[in-house]
Design an enzyme around this catalytic site. Sequence first.
Site, mmCIF file in Angstrom:
data_model
loop_
_atom_site.group_PDB
_atom_site.id
_atom_site.type_symbol
_atom_site.label_atom_id
_atom_site.label_comp_id
_atom_site.label_asym_id
_atom_site.label_seq_id
_atom_site.Cartn_x
_atom_site.Cartn_y
_atom_site.Cartn_z
ATOM 1 N N HIS A 312 0.827 -1.212 0.000
ATOM 2 C CA HIS A 312 0.000 0.000 0.000
ATOM 3 C C HIS A 312 0.859 1.260 0.000
ATOM 4 O O HIS A 312 0.556 2.239 0.693
ATOM 5 C CB HIS A 312 -0.963 -0.003 1.191
ATOM 6 N N VAL A 342 -3.931 -6.206 -4.525
ATOM 7 C CA VAL A 342 -5.343 -6.569 -4.372
ATOM 8 C C VAL A 342 -6.288 -5.544 -4.982
ATOM 9 O O VAL A 342 -7.466 -5.825 -5.176
ATOM 10 C CB VAL A 342 -5.692 -6.791 -2.884
ATOM 11 N N ASP A 382 -0.425 -4.943 5.960
ATOM 12 C CA ASP A 382 -1.271 -6.028 5.456
ATOM 13 C C ASP A 382 -1.188 -6.091 3.932
ATOM 14 O O ASP A 382 -0.648 -5.196 3.279
ATOM 15 C CB ASP A 382 -2.733 -5.844 5.889
ATOM 16 N N GLU A 383 -1.709 -7.170 3.377
ATOM 17 C CA GLU A 383 -1.911 -7.370 1.933
ATOM 18 C C GLU A 383 -0.614 -7.188 1.128
ATOM 19 O O GLU A 383 -0.591 -6.539 0.090
ATOM 20 C CB GLU A 383 -3.020 -6.444 1.427
ATOM 21 N N VAL A 384 0.460 -7.788 1.624
ATOM 22 C CA VAL A 384 1.717 -7.787 0.884
ATOM 23 C C VAL A 384 1.652 -8.838 -0.222
ATOM 24 O O VAL A 384 1.208 -9.968 -0.005
ATOM 25 C CB VAL A 384 2.896 -8.069 1.827
#
Length: 627
Positions: A312, A342, A382-384
Amino acid sequence: MKVLVSLLVCLACLTPCYTSEFFRMPSIWGWECVEDVCIKKDTGGSATLLTLNTCKITCGPAGALWPLPTMAIVGNEVANFLPTNLTHSLTCGAGGDSCQLLQEAVTIFQDNLHRYHPNYKNGSAPWVGPWDPPTLRHKLHLDVTIQGGDGILTLDTDESYELAVSRVESVTTAVIIAPTFFGARHALETLSQLAEYHETTNSLVLVTNATVSDAPAFKYRGLLVDTSRNFISVGVLERTLEGMASTKLNTLHLHLTDTHSWPLYLPGLPNMAYYGAYSPSNIYTPQDMRHLQHYARVRGIRLVPEIDGPAHVGNGWQWGPKEGLGDLTVCVNQEPWQDYCVEPPCGQFNLANPNLYTVLGNVYTELFNIFKPIEIFHYGGDEVSMDCWNSTDEIVNWMMDNGFGTGVDAYLEQWGVYQEKARQQLEAAANAIDVNEPFGMIWTSSFIEPEYMNTYLNKSKYIVQIWTNNSDPQIARVLEEGYKVVFSNYDAWYLDCGAGAWVGEGNNWCSPYKGWQIVYTNSPHEIAMDLTGNEYKDAILGGEAALWTEQTDDATVDPKLWPRGAALGERLWSNPSTSWYSAEPRFIHHRQRLMKRGIMADRIQPEWCHQNEELCYAKVHVHSCSL
């Protein structure tokens, strides 16, 4: 003809000019409190029935108080008065600037009283008589004592208070005793909810006998607002803080940056906003943030800034090569985006570039200069996407040259190394500014596995924020490992859910919409009990509802946050054991209260339901009859 025209002009001059602002139509309806329910009745000329607002604030043990106090006895004795008839005596044994904060909180309290007038505008209301002598004489006197504290909200701050309201002749006295400024502020909020607009006299009506003893069930009671996907103006954030104050939420988590944009102007790193802001008008200056921090503090609220990473990130970081620092990020705006992140646009930190940590340390130093003191800082986390890193030659070569390999476990380990280095940079920045290192918050993710989190996430330095669904085994793992946690499970507390998809068609990923009833009944202790057999009362600091802004901007923040944010407020302040159904009349009235404070809260029911309590229900009544 000339005579007729002259006569009409004269009549026009003699006839009063009535406008809707001053015209008050008499009503044939009144309300009676019967078994804690306000029942609408035809007055039939009787003066014994109450106005709707009077009934709301006096009917039932807690009247219309929101959130429900720990203990409340609200009487049915009232007096009419004007909000200009307010006096106060303030005793402050506290350190720091608690006394100054209390003075400001009293000013806000008085303004909230003025806002009950239906024609309040720009800081004033048209209090126009005539009033009877008792209304003109009646005064509200505040007697407030703060026993200690320093005016800084921490996870150890005592937010409790005692409030006693009593009347002697034409003076109603509200005695408030609190260990800290924050408890006293909460007491003023409760007191403001013991008053309402009196519809037939153009004055306020005030409960003159009440006793409240109150304290929050959870230390951390928050809302997250994403300011990166779409820019959210300072004015809208102020309104968000007003709504939070009304329901005793105490934490505004600002997701300041993401791949999409970097709206925060840092004087020492202006390139971040130059490259990352949507436009020169879509930025927050240091003065904006300092203003918001004080605006929040006087309303009992802390700000938690989040600079997301290692995923992000993107727009705002592109200036590295021009400054001779190399690529600070990789995969930025890379296509097809589905292969590398994502949601569009993509971007992650370049773990192979040591200059990243120098810049990150400078960012943290700038943040401390703006936000100090920071008690809690959010790292994101998060969301790596391993595919992003594994598609970048610089990172792949670095991984191979150092013998790390390029498997998932290898990247997870280097992610852990990044997290510890980021923490060290934050600690160094805190030392440089001579403030305490804050608690770090981090989202649950694939990184929250025992072999990684026990190595890189020191239990004394990190709070884990849970965003998965309420049945995820990660929740049990984090609790059983001994971490402090904040719940934000998306199946109840993601307030952006329930819209159409913003990429493709259909609905957005976390649909359906989370109604206030779901928000209200989502209990962190019950989730922990279901998964572990233990409520983990000491480990669960509280909760936070999140408003991600892919489909939100200034025009829609209010109705998406409110009044559902108030349902969260009662869950986290009171932790009620009863269902949403018993809270509904108070909740509907609190929505009206939010509107009076200038917050465009979404409508929950027709006004008919507000005026006819407990008649808008979902139960099916089965009637039997004998033949």
